[in-house]
Scaffold this motif. Structure first.
Motif, short mmCIF file in Angstrom:
data_model
loop_
_atom_site.label_atom_id
_atom_site.label_comp_id
_atom_site.label_asym_id
_atom_site.label_seq_id
_atom_site.Cartn_x
_atom_site.Cartn_y
_atom_site.Cartn_z
N THR A 85 0.81 -1.21 0.00
CA THR A 85 0.00 0.00 0.00
C THR A 85 0.84 1.26 0.00
OG1 THR A 85 -1.69 -1.18 1.26
CG2 THR A 85 -1.88 1.21 1.17
N LYS A 221 -3.72 10.21 -2.17
CA LYS A 221 -3.32 9.13 -3.07
C LYS A 221 -2.15 8.32 -2.51
CE LYS A 221 -6.08 10.49 -6.50
NZ LYS A 221 -6.59 11.78 -6.00
N MET A 225 2.54 3.14 -3.73
CA MET A 225 2.05 1.76 -3.76
C MET A 225 2.84 0.91 -4.75
SD MET A 225 -1.49 2.16 -5.92
CE MET A 225 -1.46 2.72 -7.63
N GLN A 226 2.96 -0.37 -4.45
CA GLN A 226 3.65 -1.31 -5.34
C GLN A 226 2.72 -1.70 -6.48
OE1 GLN A 226 4.94 -4.57 -2.87
NE2 GLN A 226 6.40 -3.33 -1.73
N LEU A 227 3.26 -1.76 -7.67
CA LEU A 227 2.47 -2.07 -8.87
C LEU A 227 2.45 -3.58 -9.10
CD1 LEU A 227 3.96 0.78 -11.08
CD2 LEU A 227 1.90 0.85 -9.66
N THR A 228 1.74 -4.28 -8.22
CA THR A 228 1.82 -5.74 -8.21
C THR A 228 0.78 -6.43 -9.08
OG1 THR A 228 0.47 -5.70 -6.19
CG2 THR A 228 2.86 -5.84 -5.92
N ASN A 229 -0.15 -5.68 -9.64
CA ASN A 229 -1.13 -6.29 -10.55
C ASN A 229 -1.69 -5.23 -11.49
OD1 ASN A 229 -3.43 -4.97 -9.23
ND2 ASN A 229 -3.12 -6.44 -7.56
N LYS A 231 -4.68 -4.08 -11.97
CA LYS A 231 -5.58 -3.10 -11.34
C LYS A 231 -4.81 -1.94 -10.76
CE LYS A 231 -6.88 -3.62 -7.15
NZ LYS A 231 -7.43 -4.16 -5.88
N LEU A 232 -3.69 -2.24 -10.09
CA LEU A 232 -2.90 -1.19 -9.47
C LEU A 232 -2.15 -0.37 -10.51
CD1 LEU A 232 -1.59 -3.06 -6.31
CD2 LEU A 232 -3.52 -1.49 -6.50
N ARG A 235 -4.76 2.00 -11.74
CA ARG A 235 -4.99 3.05 -10.74
C ARG A 235 -3.85 4.07 -10.76
NH1 ARG A 235 -5.41 0.89 -4.83
NH2 ARG A 235 -7.36 0.04 -5.64
N GLY A 236 -2.62 3.55 -10.79
CA GLY A 236 -1.46 4.43 -10.84
C GLY A 236 -1.42 5.28 -12.09
N SER A 260 6.81 3.85 -9.82
CA SER A 260 5.91 4.35 -8.77
C SER A 260 5.27 5.65 -9.24
CB SER A 260 6.63 4.57 -7.44
OG SER A 260 7.29 5.81 -7.41
#
Length: 273
Positions: A85, A221, A225-229, A231-232, A235-236, A260
């Motif tokens: 997160t 915001k 957050m880590q861009l692990t999938n 969806k993220l 969002r990023g 990031s």
């Protein structure tokens, strides 16, 4: 009922097996509505604990959670969600459960009854006086948690707790006790219900407030957050596009290049100067 233990008081409801499914759901929901009010009343206890945690993080300290059963699982959950997160290292927030990681899925017999084991578990992480230890115990009488807090105090480590009984042994041991008294459970003594919900809310408040004050949130915001999938990543991408007022394709390219939201925005703005 165990003397003086609010969490062990008999439920306000009886003959649950005779209730309709709707009545069960409505009555549980009615009890759950009381939780947020109890947490609100505990904010004056939560605030100074958060302020002390932030101070220690800025000096290189870490945050440890210890607990057993539901309480332990909630601590591990909160700790495990901080890195993805907020993009912080895994060792910043560490959750330990009585019985070890195997107890996350299956109860380990008598694991919570050992006063000495928590400190042994903490020593494996070289816990020291720059760190903070929060004991989580709905009942406030879990030996694993009490023992851990006692040893931490002896070693000059700041201690806090999250419990659902007033004046419990865990609260007595903690420098900064947080007591969220939610009353009796719908199913008598089942502290995974209201008590567990209250603990989850408090842990959310603690870790989120700490991360905000450490600069891990920009505006509203999750810029680290880590861009692990996917969806993220999406969002990023939207966050970068909105912040820089650029199209999504360029925003995604920047995001994936710099890994990031924060870095993508900062690099783009520097290059535009």
């Amino acid at each position: 009922m165990i003397s003086g233990s609010t969490t062990e008081q008999s439920s306000y409801y009886d003959n649950l097996e005779d209730m309709s499914v709707k009545d069960l759901l409505v009555n549980m929901n009615n009890e759950d509505k009381k939780v947020a009010i109890a947490v609100e009343q505990s904010i004056p206890q939560i605030e100074p604990l958060v302020l002390e945690i932030v101070k220690r993080f800025k000096k290189g300290g870490r945050l440890f959670y210890i607990g057993a059963g539901t309480s332990g699982r909630l601590g591990v959950l909160d700790a495990s969600e901080c890195p993805p997160t907020y993009g912080v290292p895994d060792h910043w927030v560490i959750g330990l459960i009585a019985g070890g990681d195997g107890a996350l899925r299956k109860a380990v017999e008598n694991a919570e009854d050992d006063f000495e084991q928590a400190w042994k578990d903490l020593e494996a992480y070289d816990i020291n006086s720059t760190d903070v230890l929060i004991g989580i115990a709905a009942s406030g009488r879990t030996p694993y948690v009490i023992g851990g807090l006692r040893e931490a105090n002896k070693n000059g480590i700041l201690t806090g707790c999250v419990t659902c009984n007033k004046g419990s042994q865990v609260a007595i041991e903690a420098n900064y006790p947080v007591e969220v008294v939610v009353g009796s459970e719908f199913v008598t003594g089942s502290t995974r219900m209201k008590s567990g919900t209250a603990q989850k809310l408090v842990l959310n408040m603690i870790s989120t407030s700490v991360m905000v004050k450490l600069g891990r949130v920009k505006g509203n915001k999750m810029v680290d957050m880590q861009l692990t999938n996917e969806k993220l990543v999406q969002r990023g991408t939207m966050m970068v596009a909105d912040a820089l007022q650029i199209d999504k394709a360029l925003a995604k390219t920047l995001l994936l290049k710099h890994e990031s939201v924060r870095s993508a925005i900062e690099h783009y703005r520097r290059e535009k100067k």
